[in-house]
Design a protein around this motif. Structure first.
Motif, PDB file in Angstrom:
ATOM      1  N   TYR A 207     -13.289  14.808   6.704  1.00 16.11           N
ATOM      2  CA  TYR A 207     -13.976  15.892   7.412  1.00 16.11           C
ATOM      3  C   TYR A 207     -13.914  17.099   6.480  1.00 16.11           C
ATOM      4  O   TYR A 207     -12.843  17.649   6.225  1.00 16.11           O
TER       5      TYR A 207
ATOM      6  N   GLY B 269     -22.184  16.966   5.265  1.00 16.06           N
ATOM      7  CA  GLY B 269     -22.538  15.596   5.605  1.00 16.06           C
ATOM      8  C   GLY B 269     -22.716  14.712   4.387  1.00 16.06           C
ATOM      9  O   GLY B 269     -22.624  15.160   3.236  1.00 16.06           O
TER      10      GLY B 269
ATOM     11  N   ASN C 194     -17.200   9.673   4.855  1.00 13.13           N
ATOM     12  CA  ASN C 194     -17.535  10.965   5.445  1.00 13.13           C
ATOM     13  C   ASN C 194     -17.791  10.736   6.928  1.00 13.13           C
ATOM     14  O   ASN C 194     -18.510   9.809   7.303  1.00 13.13           O
TER      15      ASN C 194
ATOM     16  N   VAL D  15     -19.528  12.583   8.803  1.00 18.15           N
ATOM     17  CA  VAL D  15     -20.833  13.120   9.194  1.00 18.15           C
ATOM     18  C   VAL D  15     -21.939  12.241   8.600  1.00 18.15           C
ATOM     19  O   VAL D  15     -22.170  12.279   7.385  1.00 18.15           O
TER      20      VAL D  15
ATOM     21  N   LEU E 155     -27.474  13.371  10.487  1.00 18.26           N
ATOM     22  CA  LEU E 155     -27.212  14.721  10.987  1.00 18.26           C
ATOM     23  C   LEU E 155     -27.590  15.810   9.987  1.00 18.26           C
ATOM     24  O   LEU E 155     -27.505  16.996  10.306  1.00 18.26           O
TER      25      LEU E 155
ATOM     26  N   LEU F 189     -21.300  21.124  14.156  1.00 18.44           N
ATOM     27  CA  LEU F 189     -20.687  20.046  14.923  1.00 18.44           C
ATOM     28  C   LEU F 189     -20.005  20.573  16.178  1.00 18.44           C
ATOM     29  O   LEU F 189     -19.398  21.647  16.167  1.00 18.44           O
TER      30      LEU F 189
END
Length: 302
Positions: free
Chosen positions: A186, A197, A213, A215, A219, A225
């Motif tokens: 993260y 991301g 990852n 993300v 996205l 988030l």
């Protein structure tokens, strides 16, 4: 009679010499000229290397300086803070509040700006040449480095610089502990709730370091988030400014995350974090800073 042909022969010799010299000058001039296509698809031709540059994006400022042309900067945005040589260059605002009149009085040959700058149209209406370059991926960075090199009259220098960056990323990847490869990261942007991301340049660097990852690409590069998303994703490692790391355990529900309980995180000071979030000539250093932290985490991993 015997002497009359000599001047004609001398003239014949001087003619080709003068022609060769003229051709050499023409070739040299053409070599110094630059044809650059910016991020808006516009082609610019500069007949000579630019000498007076205003940069409105930190990564572009850094690129100019790494290509040994810091002395040509006559103005920079307020967030351009590296290298130290830019500290004495006049600051001309930021993305939202560029100081148009001041920029004009600096008489730049070119203004380098990101595509998100609100000053582009106004500067162009006043007769300035604005080349829009905003790297968002590794490929963008490579292209931008060479575009700036062309503007500086150093064709090929951007490609050479990219090869050095690429090699540094590979070397950093080789230092990542095997036990941490594949771990899901993260990467917090600023103080949140935004994150880097998979499709961002940060995500590309993480991928080259054999990291995952939380993300997904769907996205976008830097999505906002919901905290619940992070709690559900349960990342293995956090990377963020040190100020964010310091208060993560106090965020509602975060104390239950294994990465928080085990302190599996990489906190970066302000200067180090700048390196990580700028898609410019310090991408190799960014990978090295990540690898340094991962090595330290690897020593703690049972």
């Amino acid at each position: 009679m015997t002497g009359s042909p000599q001047p004609r022969r001398a003239g014949v010799r001087r003619g080709p010499a003068r022609l060769a010299a003229a051709l050499a000058l023409l070739v040299a001039a053409q070599a110094l000229a630059a044809d650059v296509v910016d991020d808006l698809g516009r082609r610019f031709r500069f007949e000579a290397p630019v000498q007076r540059i205003v940069s409105l994006l930190p990564s572009l400022t850094e690129t100019v300086c790494v290509l040994d042309a810091c002395g040509r900067l006559v103005g920079v945005d307020r967030f351009s803070n590296w290298p130290a040589a830019v500290h004495g260059v006049p600051q001309v605002g930021g993305l939202e509040d560029a100081q148009i009149e001041r920029i004009v009085t600096l008489w730049p040959d070119v203004v380098l700006a990101g595509s998100s700058s609100r000053a582009i149209d106004r500067l162009e209406s006043l007769g300035l040449r604005v080349v829009v370059l905003e790297p968002r991926t590794h490929a963008d960075t490579r292209r931008t480095l060479e575009a700036v090199a062309q503007l500086l009259g150093r064709p090929g220098a951007g490609e050479a610089l990219w090869r050095q960056i690429d090699a540094r990323i590979d070397a950093a990847a080789a230092r990542v502990p095997p036990a941490l490869r594949g771990q899901r990261v993260y990467f917090e942007v600023g103080g949140g709730p935004y994150a880097a991301g998979e499709v961002s340049f940060v995500g590309e660097t993480l991928r080259r370091l054999s990291l995952g990852n939380i993300v997904p690409a769907a996205l976008g590069p830097f999505p906002k988030l919901n905290p619940e998303f992070i709690l559900r994703a349960r990342p293995d490692i956090a990377m963020a400014p040190q100020s964010s790391i310091d208060e993560m355990s106090a965020r509602p529900g975060w104390s239950t995350l294994p990465m928080v309980a085990a302190r599996r995180w990489c906190g970066f000071d302000a200067a180090g974090y700048d390196v990580l979030v700028r898609a410019g000539p310090r991408l190799g250093e960014a990978a090295e800073r990540m690898a340094d932290c991962l090595q330290a985490l690897g020593r703690k991993t049972p």
